[in-house]
Design an enzyme around this catalytic site. Structure first.
Site, PDB file in Angstrom:
ATOM      1  N   GLU A   9       0.821  -1.218   0.000  1.00  0.00           N
ATOM      2  CA  GLU A   9       0.000   0.000   0.000  1.00  0.00           C
ATOM      3  C   GLU A   9       0.849   1.260   0.000  1.00  0.00           C
ATOM      4  OE1 GLU A   9      -3.488   1.900   2.805  1.00  0.00           O
ATOM      5  OE2 GLU A   9      -3.580  -0.239   2.308  1.00  0.00           O
ATOM      6  N   ASP A 109      -2.691  -2.981   2.999  1.00  0.00           N
ATOM      7  CA  ASP A 109      -3.068  -3.161   4.402  1.00  0.00           C
ATOM      8  C   ASP A 109      -4.199  -4.172   4.529  1.00  0.00           C
ATOM      9  OD1 ASP A 109      -1.174  -1.334   5.025  1.00  0.00           O
ATOM     10  OD2 ASP A 109      -2.539   0.278   5.589  1.00  0.00           O
ATOM     11  N   TYR A 331      -1.107  -3.778  13.748  1.00  0.00           N
ATOM     12  CA  TYR A 331      -1.933  -2.965  12.847  1.00  0.00           C
ATOM     13  C   TYR A 331      -2.998  -2.193  13.632  1.00  0.00           C
ATOM     14  CZ  TYR A 331      -4.742  -1.889   8.706  1.00  0.00           C
ATOM     15  OH  TYR A 331      -5.425  -1.251   7.705  1.00  0.00           O
TER      16      TYR A 331
END
Length: 870
Positions: A9, A109, A331
């Site tokens: 990403e 992601d 994350y």
């Protein structure tokens, strides 16, 4: 040899993938915007590269903002590269089209937006090569290697891709059509009044507008409390009178057992209790408090706002940096507060790393982490390890990697997450709750005590982190002991007068909670977690929703509180008047978010969801269109105010204006001034006194908010015309004082050539007309300092009387360059000041110099030899 293309990403993630995967796949060579080895190419997007095209009219030009062009509901949504990111898109397209690339791996992601970024790149490029998914939820080396060893198929990812595209298309359909419909409605009397409306942002605005209305409608009521100070042999303790027979009134949320609404009754209680002895009884009971759940993004944003004042957007930025750059957190864009069932070994490993860390980033946590490991407190627990409550990502926890060079804000957030992670494995905290009743005859006073007996998880937070008391003030509340049978003397009985308060305005912490539960007030942490499936937006998007409302001038952030502008309140009112307030329904939008989650899990078909969205969109447009036609054709009653121009007994009105009913009179007044609707009371005051305000909530033509009073000024065409009067700044007030002092001395410079009514006076900062500050707002003014030059009095006199100053050669431009100019006075022009520059000197052309002939080239030895041989 065939190769696989891996698309991350962001460039930073691509760099990490090349570094980590290079250990097992072979070292990668760095090219300009990608990495390559014998079997793989790694590159990246830069966030979103592709977007849906805006609608076009039949002539291929931009679609007009009119009802006739709505609804816009394409069967297929056209895509285009985002301006500024086209070069990156073209790079990926070239790499995807390479003949040696036979597989593309999505390493964006792990979540809905990451899936959408990749899906749109593939769709716009038209590439049909097989795809796989590299799904990693942590940036640690092992997490990346594990994810690469377990690539997911495109079939496995299809439900998430469907939900991602549905979210994007539904936002487009509802946003484009609703915004254009409301803009057309609010621009029907001319001008262009853009009115943004969105599938998630408008219900969020409705929550804020409802709270603002509650505050505006609130009427304070006085009440009384009686507080006593009681003494026993061990010391003094406080108590508060309460009604032992109190029962809650569902119709009055302000009723409390300790509140007295009649002052005479309160005075009677004070008089009969003062100086008396009290009989004391006590009840003690132990209570426990479990450690809080791990963080998801919303709870992290909520707490960071409450503790440090971080905005939701700022918290996400910091957490993302700790995840991407420092590899210190997992994350962050997650809605889960739990870890997978099989994460116990990894958790012990992470705690062991923290225990061994010799680094200031972990402050005092290594000792606590070591205690958890040595005591073997990491055990299966549904409050921590619950795979059923983990969707795309698990809770935000530290990775165990020791971060270096954290800034102040990163350190604060990292400590919050790390401390929560360690504390969650500690035992529950235990308290002794004491409820003491001091009874004087028929009156009773309550005293509460809360003593921490077993710190448990609170030990990780320190002694100041004990659970808050019933008043929410925080900290332990210890009271002196009493002996069995001991009486207490009322040393003081005090009457305190208070008043009820309106509900507090939202701050970002409380707004995030409301968005998480679609507006329902839910205090219980675990129940709130259960309701988060029906929240407004997702943890990853809530910050941008709040920022979008601020950008659209619907709300403002003042300190930690969020205020709704008149513009924001008006949009919600209009939706309700038009009976399309489904767009403002938090519950309905929460249900849509729930359905998107069901789709991610393969439990809801994409066509079913989009059919509902398309039906809603068509209904919104058609309802707004019908309402606009009704407004245009509606007959309004006369407005009971005389015409301020001709004196007619009353005015007429339509949906957009108040206007004189006399044919010869042209007076009219718009009901909306600078994007702000006037209330009827404000309009009546303005029409009768020619002045109202100052008012708030206006928007300039550059969409900047401002406050001002409105006045009716003389106008040749309509008789009177609305204008603004702004509150004077400190400098303007000082200028007014200076003029008054100069007028008293009779020290004028000259008559004003602009209005021809006032005189020009010198002040410390300007030469200005008296009518500008004391009369009707004349434009006659010259600043005393211009471009770092102080204008002397004699030059100001020339400016106003002769129309220009002498040439001044010492001006300095913004770039620091000297220049010369005269200041011209355009007394009857739109602007009084003009700069008059001297003509530029013509450059003398340089004399042409004859070009020298280049020396002849020497013949090479070979040519010479050839020539000789001939």
């Amino acid at each position: 040899m065939s190769k696989s293309l891996i698309i991350a990403e962001k460039p930073s993630v691509a760099t990490d993938l090349a570094r980590v995967l290079g250990t097992s796949l072979g070292k990668f060579k760095k090219e300009k915007d990608f990495f390559e080895n014998d079997g793989y190419i790694i590159s990246s997007a830069v966030g979103h590269l592709v977007e849906q095209k805006l609608p076009l009219g039949p002539n291929g030009k931009a679609l007009p903002w009119k009802f006739e062009c709505l609804p816009v509901m394409p069967e297929e949504f056209d895509l285009q590269p985002i301006d500024g990111n086209k070069a990156r898109y073209n790079l990926l397209k070239r790499l995807m089209k390479r003949k040696d690339v036979d597989q593309i791996i999505n390493a964006c992601d792990a979540g809905r937006e990451g899936e959408l970024i990749f899906f749109y790149i593939i769709k716009l490029s038209g590439i049909t090569k097989p795809t796989k998914r590299l799904w990693f939820q942590s940036m640690t080396n092992q997490a990346i290697l594990d994810a690469f060893a377990n690539l997911r198929s495109s079939e496995q990812m299809q439900p998430l891709a469907d939900a991602a595209v549905c979210r994007s298309e539904s936002d487009w359909l509802v946003g484009i059509n609703s915004t254009r419909a409301m803009t057309a409605f609010n621009s029907k009397y001319g001008g262009f009044n853009k009115t943004p409306v969105g599938r998630v942002q408008t219900p969020t605005l409705a929550l804020l507008a409802e709270r603002e209305q509650q505050i505006a409608d609130f009427t304070s009521r006085p009440y009384f409390e009686i507080h006593g100070d009681f003494s026993v042999s061990a010391g003094n303790y406080p108590g508060r009178w309460f009604d032992e027979n109190f029962k809650k009134n569902p119709d009055d949320a302000h009723q409390r057992s300790e509140r007295i609404w009649d002052k005479e009754q309160a005075d009677t209680i004070v008089s009969r209790c003062s100086g008396k002895d009290a009989i004391v009884t006590e009840k003690k009971k132990p209570t426990k408090q479990a450690p809080p759940l791990l963080y998801d993004l919303t709870s992290l944003q909520r707490e960071a706002n409450g503790r440090f004042g971080f905005s939701a957007k700022r918290t996400l930025q910091i957490a993302q940096a700790l995840y991407e750059r420092h590899k210190a957190l997992t994350y962050p864009r997650t809605d889960a507060r739990f870890l997978p069932d099989d994460y116990i070994p990894k958790t012990v490993e992470t705690l062991t790393k923290i225990a061994a860390a010799d680094n200031s980033a972990f402050t005092d946590l290594p000792g606590f982490a070591e205690h958890v490991v040595s005591q073997q407190w990491v055990k299966p627990s549904k409050r921590i390890f619950n795979g059923a409550k983990v969707s795309d990502h698990f809770a935000i926890i530290p990775t165990g990697q020791v971060p270096k060079n954290l800034n102040e804000f990163e350190q604060k957030l990292f400590d919050m997450v790390s401390r929560r992670f360690v504390a969650v494995f500690y035992p529950t905290a235990e308290f002794q709750i004491t409820t003491r009743i001091s009874r004087i005859g028929e009156d009773a006073f309550k005293s509460d005590g809360k003593v921490l007996t077993v710190p448990g998880w609170l030990e990780v937070y320190g002694k100041n982190a004990a659970a808050s008391d019933s008043e929410g003030k925080g900290g332990d509340k210890n009271i002196v002991p009493v002996q069995d049978g001991e009486s207490a003397k009322a040393d003081a009985i005090e009457l305190k007068e208070k008043e009820t308060k309106p509900p507090a305005r939202y701050n970002e912490a409380t707004l995030l909670s409301a968005m998480e539960t679609a507006g329902k007030r839910v205090e219980d942490e675990e129940l709130r977690d259960a309701m988060s499936e029906r929240g407004l937006g997702t943890p990853a998007t809530r910050a941008s929703i709040i920022e979008g409302l601020i950008m659209d001038k619907y709300i403002s952030r003042e300190g930690r509180e969020i205020f709704v502008s008149n513009r924001g309140v008006r949009v919600i009112d209009q939706l309700r008047e038009m009976q399309i307030d489904i767009l403002a329904s938090p519950e309905m939008t929460g249900e849509w978010e729930h359905k998107l989650k069901l789709m991610e899990q393969g439990q809801l078909a994409r066509p079913d969801f989009m059919a509902e969205i398309r039906s809603l969109t068509a209904n919104v447009v058609n309802t707004a269109k019908a309402y606009a036609e009704e407004e245009l054709n509606r007959e309004y009653p006369p407005f009971p105010v005389p015409c301020p121009v001709c004196g007619s007994a009353e005015l007429g009105q339509d949906a957009g204006r108040y206007k004189c009913i006399e044919p010869e009179c042209n007076f009219n007044l718009s009901k909306v001034v600078a994007s702000r609707a006037l209330s009827e009371d404000e309009a009546k005051l303005l029409l009768t006194t020619k002045h109202v305000g100052p008012l708030t909530g206006f928007l300039s033509r550059f969409k900047k908010p401002f406050d001002a009073a409105i006045v009716l000024n003389e106008d040749k065409k309509n008789g009177l015309k609305a204008g603004f009067v702004f509150e004077k700044s400190e400098a303007e007030e000082a200028e007014e004082v200076s003029i008054k002092e100069a007028m008293e001395k009779g020290d004028s410079l000259c008559p004003c050539p602009v209005c021809e009514k006032g005189d020009i006076y010198e002040t410390p900062t300007s030469y200005v007309c008296s009518e500008r500050v004391l009369g009707d707002g004349c434009k006659g003014r010259l600043s005393k300092e211009m471009c770092k030059v102080e204008i002397p009095r004699e030059q100001a006199l020339k400016f106003f009387t002769e129309g220009e100053t002498d040439l001044i050669e010492t001006f300095i431009s913004k770039k620091g360059r000297p220049f010369s100019a005269k200041l011209g006075c355009n007394a009857k022009g739109r602007r009084i000041l003009s700069w008059q520059f001297p003509p530029r000197k013509k450059k003398v052309p340089a004399k042409k110099v004859a070009a020298k002939k280049a020396p002849a080239k020497k013949k090479s030895a070979k040519k010479k030899a050839a020539k000789t041989s001939e």
